[in-house]
Design a protein around this motif. Sequence first.
Motif, PDB file in Angstrom:
ATOM      1  N   ARG A 161      18.827   6.593  -1.645  1.00 36.73           N
ATOM      2  CA  ARG A 161      19.946   6.669  -0.693  1.00 36.73           C
ATOM      3  C   ARG A 161      19.590   5.893   0.582  1.00 36.73           C
ATOM      4  O   ARG A 161      20.375   5.119   1.099  1.00 36.73           O
ATOM      5  N   GLN A 162      18.350   6.126   1.044  1.00 31.43           N
ATOM      6  CA  GLN A 162      17.909   5.432   2.269  1.00 31.43           C
ATOM      7  C   GLN A 162      17.841   3.921   2.044  1.00 31.43           C
ATOM      8  O   GLN A 162      18.260   3.145   2.898  1.00 31.43           O
ATOM      9  N   SER A 163      17.310   3.525   0.867  1.00 32.98           N
ATOM     10  CA  SER A 163      17.184   2.093   0.586  1.00 32.98           C
ATOM     11  C   SER A 163      18.555   1.431   0.495  1.00 32.98           C
ATOM     12  O   SER A 163      18.756   0.333   1.013  1.00 32.98           O
ATOM     13  N   VAL A 164      19.503   2.085  -0.173  1.00 32.00           N
ATOM     14  CA  VAL A 164      20.850   1.527  -0.293  1.00 32.00           C
ATOM     15  C   VAL A 164      21.460   1.368   1.096  1.00 32.00           C
ATOM     16  O   VAL A 164      22.034   0.329   1.424  1.00 32.00           O
ATOM     17  N   ALA A 165      21.283   2.392   1.940  1.00 30.02           N
ATOM     18  CA  ALA A 165      21.841   2.340   3.298  1.00 30.02           C
ATOM     19  C   ALA A 165      21.226   1.171   4.061  1.00 30.02           C
ATOM     20  O   ALA A 165      21.927   0.390   4.709  1.00 30.02           O
ATOM     21  N   ARG A 166      19.900   1.021   3.928  1.00 28.18           N
ATOM     22  CA  ARG A 166      19.214  -0.043   4.670  1.00 28.18           C
ATOM     23  C   ARG A 166      19.627  -1.416   4.138  1.00 28.18           C
ATOM     24  O   ARG A 166      19.903  -2.333   4.914  1.00 28.18           O
TER      25      ARG A 166
ATOM     26  N   THR B 209      21.641  -4.389   6.165  1.00 32.03           N
ATOM     27  CA  THR B 209      20.972  -5.634   6.566  1.00 32.03           C
ATOM     28  C   THR B 209      21.411  -6.861   5.759  1.00 32.03           C
ATOM     29  O   THR B 209      21.129  -7.982   6.143  1.00 32.03           O
ATOM     30  N   VAL B 210      22.085  -6.636   4.633  1.00 31.77           N
ATOM     31  CA  VAL B 210      22.444  -7.784   3.810  1.00 31.77           C
ATOM     32  C   VAL B 210      23.567  -8.582   4.500  1.00 31.77           C
ATOM     33  O   VAL B 210      24.515  -7.999   5.009  1.00 31.77           O
ATOM     34  N   PRO B 211      23.407  -9.910   4.586  1.00 33.97           N
ATOM     35  CA  PRO B 211      24.461 -10.687   5.258  1.00 33.97           C
ATOM     36  C   PRO B 211      25.727 -10.742   4.397  1.00 33.97           C
ATOM     37  O   PRO B 211      25.681 -10.443   3.208  1.00 33.97           O
TER      38      PRO B 211
ATOM     39  N   VAL C  91      22.169 -11.084  -7.319  1.00 34.70           N
ATOM     40  CA  VAL C  91      20.968 -10.458  -6.752  1.00 34.70           C
ATOM     41  C   VAL C  91      21.312  -9.077  -6.208  1.00 34.70           C
ATOM     42  O   VAL C  91      20.622  -8.087  -6.469  1.00 34.70           O
ATOM     43  N   LEU C  92      22.441  -9.010  -5.475  1.00 27.63           N
ATOM     44  CA  LEU C  92      22.808  -7.743  -4.843  1.00 27.63           C
ATOM     45  C   LEU C  92      23.174  -6.690  -5.894  1.00 27.63           C
ATOM     46  O   LEU C  92      22.707  -5.551  -5.822  1.00 27.63           O
TER      47      LEU C  92
ATOM     48  N   ARG D 119      15.351  -9.596   1.347  1.00 25.44           N
ATOM     49  CA  ARG D 119      14.235 -10.406   0.877  1.00 25.44           C
ATOM     50  C   ARG D 119      13.598  -9.781  -0.379  1.00 25.44           C
ATOM     51  O   ARG D 119      13.311 -10.452  -1.361  1.00 25.44           O
ATOM     52  N   LEU D 120      13.403  -8.450  -0.320  1.00 22.67           N
ATOM     53  CA  LEU D 120      12.811  -7.767  -1.480  1.00 22.67           C
ATOM     54  C   LEU D 120      13.767  -7.775  -2.672  1.00 22.67           C
ATOM     55  O   LEU D 120      13.340  -7.825  -3.824  1.00 22.67           O
ATOM     56  N   ALA D 121      15.084  -7.759  -2.371  1.00 29.53           N
ATOM     57  CA  ALA D 121      16.073  -7.812  -3.459  1.00 29.53           C
ATOM     58  C   ALA D 121      15.966  -9.149  -4.186  1.00 29.53           C
ATOM     59  O   ALA D 121      15.995  -9.208  -5.416  1.00 29.53           O
ATOM     60  N   ILE D 122      15.790 -10.219  -3.412  1.00 24.85           N
ATOM     61  CA  ILE D 122      15.668 -11.551  -4.020  1.00 24.85           C
ATOM     62  C   ILE D 122      14.373 -11.647  -4.824  1.00 24.85           C
ATOM     63  O   ILE D 122      14.348 -12.134  -5.959  1.00 24.85           O
ATOM     64  N   ASP D 123      13.313 -11.126  -4.263  1.00 25.00           N
ATOM     65  CA  ASP D 123      12.028 -11.151  -4.944  1.00 25.00           C
ATOM     66  C   ASP D 123      12.116 -10.395  -6.273  1.00 25.00           C
ATOM     67  O   ASP D 123      11.665 -10.875  -7.310  1.00 25.00           O
ATOM     68  N   SER D 124      12.745  -9.228  -6.227  1.00 27.23           N
ATOM     69  CA  SER D 124      12.849  -8.398  -7.431  1.00 27.23           C
ATOM     70  C   SER D 124      13.717  -9.091  -8.484  1.00 27.23           C
ATOM     71  O   SER D 124      13.469  -8.995  -9.682  1.00 27.23           O
ATOM     72  N   TYR D 125      14.720  -9.845  -8.016  1.00 27.05           N
ATOM     73  CA  TYR D 125      15.584 -10.584  -8.941  1.00 27.05           C
ATOM     74  C   TYR D 125      14.785 -11.632  -9.715  1.00 27.05           C
ATOM     75  O   TYR D 125      14.826 -11.696 -10.942  1.00 27.05           O
ATOM     76  N   TRP D 126      14.010 -12.447  -9.008  1.00 30.22           N
ATOM     77  CA  TRP D 126      13.250 -13.510  -9.687  1.00 30.22           C
ATOM     78  C   TRP D 126      12.155 -12.931 -10.562  1.00 30.22           C
ATOM     79  O   TRP D 126      11.842 -13.459 -11.623  1.00 30.22           O
TER      80      TRP D 126
END
Length: 242
Positions: A13-18, A22-24, A31-32, A46-53
Amino acid sequence: MSAWQEQRAERNRQSVARLTRTVPDIFPSAVLSRALARPFVPPTPRLAIDSYWRAHPLRADRLARALARISGAPTRWTWRLDERRKSGLPATFRPPPAPYRERAFSRGPGHCCVCGQEVYRFGWHVDLWDAGQNRKANWHCACAIAWQFWNAPSEEARLLRRLQARRCAESGGRLWKNAEIDHRVPLFRVWHERRDTPWPELLDYWGLPNLQAINRDVHAAKCADEARDRSFARKTVGAFTA
Ligand SMILES: [Zn+2]
């Protein structure tokens, strides 16, 4: 719900909120959506992009080689090794040749050291935000994953086995769980016989086009043949230079 599951749900929940905070507005949608569906949601863009690749190493491999094709090799660059490791060049032919990682040919901050192209916000390879080069970065996220894949393709053995529909690429038989990842054209041969291949086509020998999953016994036999060829090549060269 167990205590652990509750903890995870709360963390998510906290991660989704953050992440949503912060996502533009402009952000790669694949990715999102992937990030939000993870059992552990990455809390930053940034971590979302990293996790995607990380989840798509073959896509990263293809993209890194495509970006490198746009750059081409720097003039006067050739693939060289330095066994004494004094010049910062690689000591063996195992790591993929990377001109833009070499001091003499680096394009400086804001350029990817693997492919040579500009790096943008979040390590992305396209300037979706019109924000210009990210001068603090010298890797694309995709190229960092491709680099890992090129250096340790065995880590992705499961993926490659699936890609071959679990058939051994050499024998055509069923691919066993302990199948191994093999370079179709062995890297020593690339160095000895094909090192003048222009960069970045050279990179294809480290990427998917030259990788195959084969059964362990077939691999052992192939390696033994290759070792014989190498020793024969050494003796022949010895005979000619003696
Ligand atoms: Zn790159």
